[in-house]
Design a protein around this motif. Structure first.
Motif, mmCIF file in Angstrom:
data_model
loop_
_atom_site.group_PDB
_atom_site.id
_atom_site.type_symbol
_atom_site.label_atom_id
_atom_site.label_comp_id
_atom_site.label_asym_id
_atom_site.label_seq_id
_atom_site.Cartn_x
_atom_site.Cartn_y
_atom_site.Cartn_z
ATOM 1 N N ALA A 187 0.820 -1.208 0.000
ATOM 2 C CA ALA A 187 0.000 0.000 0.000
ATOM 3 C C ALA A 187 0.859 1.266 0.000
ATOM 4 O O ALA A 187 0.454 2.296 -0.522
ATOM 5 N N ASP A 188 2.051 1.183 0.558
ATOM 6 C CA ASP A 188 2.926 2.354 0.641
ATOM 7 C C ASP A 188 4.140 2.216 -0.284
ATOM 8 O O ASP A 188 5.231 2.666 0.023
ATOM 9 N N ARG A 189 3.927 1.652 -1.443
ATOM 10 C CA ARG A 189 5.047 1.374 -2.336
ATOM 11 C C ARG A 189 5.731 2.631 -2.850
ATOM 12 O O ARG A 189 6.901 2.582 -3.211
ATOM 13 N N ALA A 190 5.061 3.760 -2.895
ATOM 14 C CA ALA A 190 5.710 4.993 -3.358
ATOM 15 C C ALA A 190 6.863 5.365 -2.427
ATOM 16 O O ALA A 190 7.870 5.900 -2.883
ATOM 17 N N GLU A 191 6.728 5.051 -1.155
ATOM 18 C CA GLU A 191 7.789 5.319 -0.181
ATOM 19 C C GLU A 191 8.801 4.172 -0.120
ATOM 20 O O GLU A 191 9.999 4.408 -0.097
ATOM 21 N N ARG A 192 8.306 2.960 -0.079
ATOM 22 C CA ARG A 192 9.169 1.791 0.124
ATOM 23 C C ARG A 192 9.856 1.299 -1.150
ATOM 24 O O ARG A 192 10.956 0.772 -1.086
ATOM 25 N N ASN A 193 9.164 1.416 -2.275
ATOM 26 C CA ASN A 193 9.707 0.926 -3.542
ATOM 27 C C ASN A 193 9.271 1.863 -4.667
ATOM 28 O O ASN A 193 8.425 1.507 -5.489
ATOM 29 N N PRO A 194 9.836 3.071 -4.710
ATOM 30 C CA PRO A 194 9.390 4.068 -5.683
ATOM 31 C C PRO A 194 9.563 3.644 -7.137
ATOM 32 O O PRO A 194 8.915 4.199 -8.030
ATOM 33 N N ALA A 195 10.389 2.650 -7.389
ATOM 34 C CA ALA A 195 10.570 2.195 -8.775
ATOM 35 C C ALA A 195 9.269 1.644 -9.351
ATOM 36 O O ALA A 195 9.016 1.798 -10.556
ATOM 37 N N LEU A 196 8.437 1.036 -8.525
ATOM 38 C CA LEU A 196 7.190 0.452 -9.035
ATOM 39 C C LEU A 196 6.219 1.505 -9.561
ATOM 40 O O LEU A 196 5.749 1.390 -10.694
ATOM 41 N N PRO A 197 5.880 2.548 -8.790
ATOM 42 C CA PRO A 197 4.974 3.544 -9.361
ATOM 43 C C PRO A 197 5.594 4.310 -10.527
ATOM 44 O O PRO A 197 4.879 4.705 -11.462
ATOM 45 N N LEU A 198 6.910 4.495 -10.504
ATOM 46 C CA LEU A 198 7.557 5.163 -11.631
ATOM 47 C C LEU A 198 7.505 4.288 -12.883
ATOM 48 O O LEU A 198 7.262 4.780 -13.989
ATOM 49 N N ALA A 199 7.700 2.986 -12.699
ATOM 50 C CA ALA A 199 7.605 2.062 -13.834
ATOM 51 C C ALA A 199 6.180 2.023 -14.382
ATOM 52 O O ALA A 199 5.979 2.005 -15.602
ATOM 53 N N LEU A 200 5.194 2.042 -13.489
ATOM 54 C CA LEU A 200 3.799 2.029 -13.941
ATOM 55 C C LEU A 200 3.477 3.296 -14.728
ATOM 56 O O LEU A 200 2.835 3.230 -15.779
ATOM 57 N N ALA A 201 3.924 4.440 -14.237
ATOM 58 C CA ALA A 201 3.669 5.695 -14.956
ATOM 59 C C ALA A 201 4.376 5.696 -16.313
ATOM 60 O O ALA A 201 3.786 6.112 -17.323
ATOM 61 N N ALA A 202 5.609 5.226 -16.351
ATOM 62 C CA ALA A 202 6.339 5.171 -17.623
ATOM 63 C C ALA A 202 5.647 4.216 -18.594
ATOM 64 O O ALA A 202 5.473 4.535 -19.777
ATOM 65 N N LYS A 203 5.230 3.058 -18.102
ATOM 66 C CA LYS A 203 4.575 2.061 -18.954
ATOM 67 C C LYS A 203 3.250 2.589 -19.483
ATOM 68 O O LYS A 203 2.968 2.499 -20.676
ATOM 69 N N THR A 204 2.425 3.149 -18.621
ATOM 70 C CA THR A 204 1.125 3.638 -19.076
ATOM 71 C C THR A 204 1.282 4.881 -19.944
ATOM 72 O O THR A 204 0.493 5.086 -20.868
ATOM 73 N N GLY A 205 2.295 5.683 -19.677
ATOM 74 C CA GLY A 205 2.570 6.841 -20.533
ATOM 75 C C GLY A 205 2.966 6.410 -21.934
ATOM 76 O O GLY A 205 2.482 6.965 -22.932
ATOM 77 N N TRP A 206 3.836 5.416 -22.014
ATOM 78 C CA TRP A 206 4.230 4.893 -23.325
ATOM 79 C C TRP A 206 3.028 4.287 -24.036
ATOM 80 O O TRP A 206 2.836 4.489 -25.240
ATOM 81 N N ASP A 207 2.210 3.549 -23.297
ATOM 82 C CA ASP A 207 1.016 2.949 -23.905
ATOM 83 C C ASP A 207 0.080 4.017 -24.468
ATOM 84 O O ASP A 207 -0.461 3.858 -25.561
ATOM 85 N N ALA A 208 -0.119 5.087 -23.712
ATOM 86 C CA ALA A 208 -1.011 6.160 -24.167
ATOM 87 C C ALA A 208 -0.450 6.820 -25.425
ATOM 88 O O ALA A 208 -1.176 7.026 -26.406
ATOM 89 N N PHE A 209 0.828 7.126 -25.409
ATOM 90 C CA PHE A 209 1.470 7.735 -26.570
ATOM 91 C C PHE A 209 1.367 6.820 -27.788
ATOM 92 O O PHE A 209 0.969 7.241 -28.879
ATOM 93 N N SER A 210 1.725 5.550 -27.607
ATOM 94 C CA SER A 210 1.722 4.643 -28.756
ATOM 95 C C SER A 210 0.300 4.364 -29.246
ATOM 96 O O SER A 210 0.082 4.220 -30.449
ATOM 97 N N ALA A 211 -0.686 4.337 -28.354
ATOM 98 C CA ALA A 211 -2.071 4.129 -28.781
ATOM 99 C C ALA A 211 -2.556 5.297 -29.640
ATOM 100 O O ALA A 211 -3.229 5.090 -30.660
ATOM 101 N N LEU A 212 -2.214 6.508 -29.245
ATOM 102 C CA LEU A 212 -2.596 7.671 -30.047
ATOM 103 C C LEU A 212 -1.905 7.644 -31.411
ATOM 104 O O LEU A 212 -2.533 7.888 -32.443
ATOM 105 N N ARG A 213 -0.633 7.318 -31.411
ATOM 106 C CA ARG A 213 0.118 7.225 -32.667
ATOM 107 C C ARG A 213 -0.441 6.124 -33.566
ATOM 108 O O ARG A 213 -0.607 6.306 -34.774
#
Length: 162
Positions: free
Chosen positions: A93-119
């Motif tokens: 539940a507190d992964r942003a503090e304990r393991n910040p790589a996970l939420p950053l990876a999720l944002a990067a992955k979903t950001g890439w997905d959004a960009f590529s879907a539009l393209r």
């Protein structure tokens, strides 16, 4: 998840958003499964909404639909959404503090997905002068998932800079 809290009972705005980011791609996989069934010849036609410039059957039968890795694009979409779901479900539940790589990876992955879907939507239109309703629904899933992933990624960035 013992270190990060018990996810089924834990409540927070971040977890609510993560649950949405998990659920939306699972809906996207439904669209991808239907199109994959068509692309593999198990169903003959893809129904479309009665509005707009949709011709999902024509779009998904075109060369465009298998232009990447000589693979039906809907089958690749299943893998894409599986990775997103795994990233949303990972960590406590507190992964942003304990393991910040996970939420950053999720944002990067979903950001890439959004960009590529539009393209890909632009390519779909340019190559077919029609749109796939299922693909456009998946684009909305990707855009919403990215928007939902951003707040937790911001918290993860702040945790890293402390």
């Amino acid at each position: 998840h013992a270190r990060g809290g018990v996810l089924p009972i834990a409540q927070s705005p971040d977890l609510r958003r993560r649950r949405w980011v998990l659920g939306l791609p699972l809906l996207g996989t439904l669209a991808a499964q239907v199109v994959t069934l068509f692309q593999m010849g198990l169903i003959r036609r893809l129904p479309d909404p009665p509005v707009g410039s949709f011709d999902s059957t024509r779009v998904n039968a075109s060369d465009y639909a298998c232009s990447r890795l000589e693979t039906p694009d809907a089958a690749l979409m299943l893998v894409k959404y599986g990775v997103t779901a795994a990233l949303a479900a990972s960590g406590g539940a507190d992964r942003a503090e304990r393991n910040p790589a996970l939420p950053l990876a999720l944002a990067a992955k979903t950001g890439w997905d959004a960009f590529s879907a539009l393209r890909l939507g632009v390519e779909e239109w340019e190559g077919n002068r029609a749109l796939c309703a299922y693909c456009q629904a998946a684009t909305l899933v990707s855009l919403a998932s990215f928007a939902l992933a951003l707040p937790e990624a911001g918290q993860a960035l702040r945790a890293l800079t402390r």
